[in-house]
Design an enzyme around this catalytic site. Structure first.
Site, PDB file in Angstrom:
ATOM      1  CG  HIS A 170      -1.975   1.081   1.153  1.00  0.00           C
ATOM      2  ND1 HIS A 170      -3.333   0.840   1.199  1.00  0.00           N
ATOM      3  CD2 HIS A 170      -1.864   2.427   1.015  1.00  0.00           C
ATOM      4  CE1 HIS A 170      -4.000   1.971   1.107  1.00  0.00           C
ATOM      5  NE2 HIS A 170      -3.125   2.966   1.003  1.00  0.00           N
ATOM      6  CG  HIS A 219      -1.131   6.265  -2.657  1.00  0.00           C
ATOM      7  ND1 HIS A 219      -2.314   6.175  -3.348  1.00  0.00           N
ATOM      8  CD2 HIS A 219      -1.389   5.805  -1.409  1.00  0.00           C
ATOM      9  CE1 HIS A 219      -3.259   5.704  -2.533  1.00  0.00           C
ATOM     10  NE2 HIS A 219      -2.716   5.465  -1.347  1.00  0.00           N
ATOM     11  CD  GLU A 232      -7.120   6.902   5.306  1.00  0.00           C
ATOM     12  OE1 GLU A 232      -7.674   6.839   4.183  1.00  0.00           O
ATOM     13  OE2 GLU A 232      -6.009   7.437   5.481  1.00  0.00           O
TER      14      GLU A 232
END
Ligand SMILES: [Zn+2]
Length: 340
Positions: A17, A19, A201
């Protein structure tokens, strides 16, 4: 450097995970800024580093947008991607599923085919030169709504680059319920892509249930609010659906109030499979090694415990069986060299 810090630094790792744009370090941003002298972003790496220092979430968004504005052509995309892999190699990250948001670049005028060629060129170069294997997760920028979802599904399914393995959904959760994105996930899943949306989240456990039931999530990005729902924790544990935990990011975005209050321990105690990740590392003032250090502290792990955590990421990655076996063996070999 403590012993465990040294162990983590040398540990071969997989990251699931993280970006693409969010991985641009001050060094990379300075290089991009040098290619575009008219941009207002500082060009000196030290000034960029000062600009990058995490202050609050609003400032993070400002930094993120400034970096996006520097990605103007396919060569910028190639440079960013390859240099991100170089930063990964320095941390002994051997494999990463990088979350890429192609719609943002295509919307800003980079031709879609050129974008795909740029990331693929960087991917093959990174594997050849740096020993870092990259795979892609194309994610929908949720705040741009259904047209962005449609376009991301088109880019993923019609132009499918060789490195693409997964389909995701990012952006704010509040005001953007997950179920509306179901048709686009259905299409991507039918094309053989894995479903890995962000969920839970900044919203409660219902968003995670939606991601599981509507988007058929195979892993959940963050999922921090799962600990508020014992039934959900039991479901995640029973079905071995991993959470991609990013501790420092969760504090930066105020999903959790402090590292000490992070629910990682509760997740593990409930039998949920967790992986440790860095999300947007330079922008949150962290890197994957730091996140493993945080996890070791929160969970009270020794070197063997950290190695087991690193193997979780290998296990639940979308690598093939041979790749998994190879990286797991490298982790074992690193542990075997460790005293005690
Ligand atoms: Zn994320």
């Amino acid at each position: 450097m403590s012993d465990l810090t040294e162990f983590i630094a040398g540990l071969p790792k997989a990251e699931l995970h993280v970006h693409h744009v969010g991985s641009a370090s001050p060094r990379i941003v300075a290089e991009l800024a040098a290619r575009h002298p008219d941009s207002p972003v500082p060009k000196d790496p030290e000034e960029v580093a000062a600009f990058f220092t995490f202050r609050d979430f609003a400032h993070f968004v400002e930094v993120y947008i400034a970096v996006v504005s520097l990605i103007k052509d396919a060569e910028d995309v190639r440079l960013l991607t390859y240099e991100v892999a170089r930063d990964m190699a320095r941390q002994n990250i051997r494999y990463a599923e990088l979350t890429v948001t192609p719609h943002t670049s295509v919307m800003r005028g980079i031709p879609d085919v050129a974008f795909m060629e740029a990331i693929e060129d960087a991917r093959t170069g990174a594997e050849r030169d740096l020993g870092v294997v990259l795979r892609w997760c194309f994610d929908i920028p949720g705040e741009l709504g259904l047209p962005a979802a449609e376009e991301t599904a088109r880019l993923a399914c019609d132009l499918r680059p060789d490195g693409l393995v997964a389909f995701g959904l990012g952006g704010p959760e509040i005001g953007w319920p997950r179920p509306q994105f179901k048709p686009y996930f259905d299409r991507a899943i039918a094309e053989g892509l894995h479903s890995v949306p962000h969920a839970g989240e900044t919203t409660g456990p219902q968003t995670i249930w939606d991601a599981l039931r509507e988007l058929r999530a195979e892993r959940v990005g963050h999922g921090t609010s799962a600990v508020r729902d014992p039934e959900l924790l039991a479901y995640l544990a029973e079905h071995r659906i991993p959470l991609e935990v990013c501790p420092t990011s969760n504090v930066a975005t105020r999903a959790v109030p402090s590292l000490e209050e992070h629910p990682l321990r509760q997740m593990v105690d409930a039998g949920v499979l967790v992986t440790i990740n860095s999300d947007d590392p330079p922008m949150f003032g962290t890197d994957l090694n730091t996140e493993y250090g945080v996890a070791a502290r929160l969970l009270g792990l020794d070197a063997a415990g950290v190695a087991a955590l690193a193997k979780n990421a290998v296990d639940v990655s979308f690598m093939d069986a041979a790749g998994k076996a190879r990286l797991a063996a490298e982790i074992d070999a690193h542990l075997a060299t460790w005293p005690g």
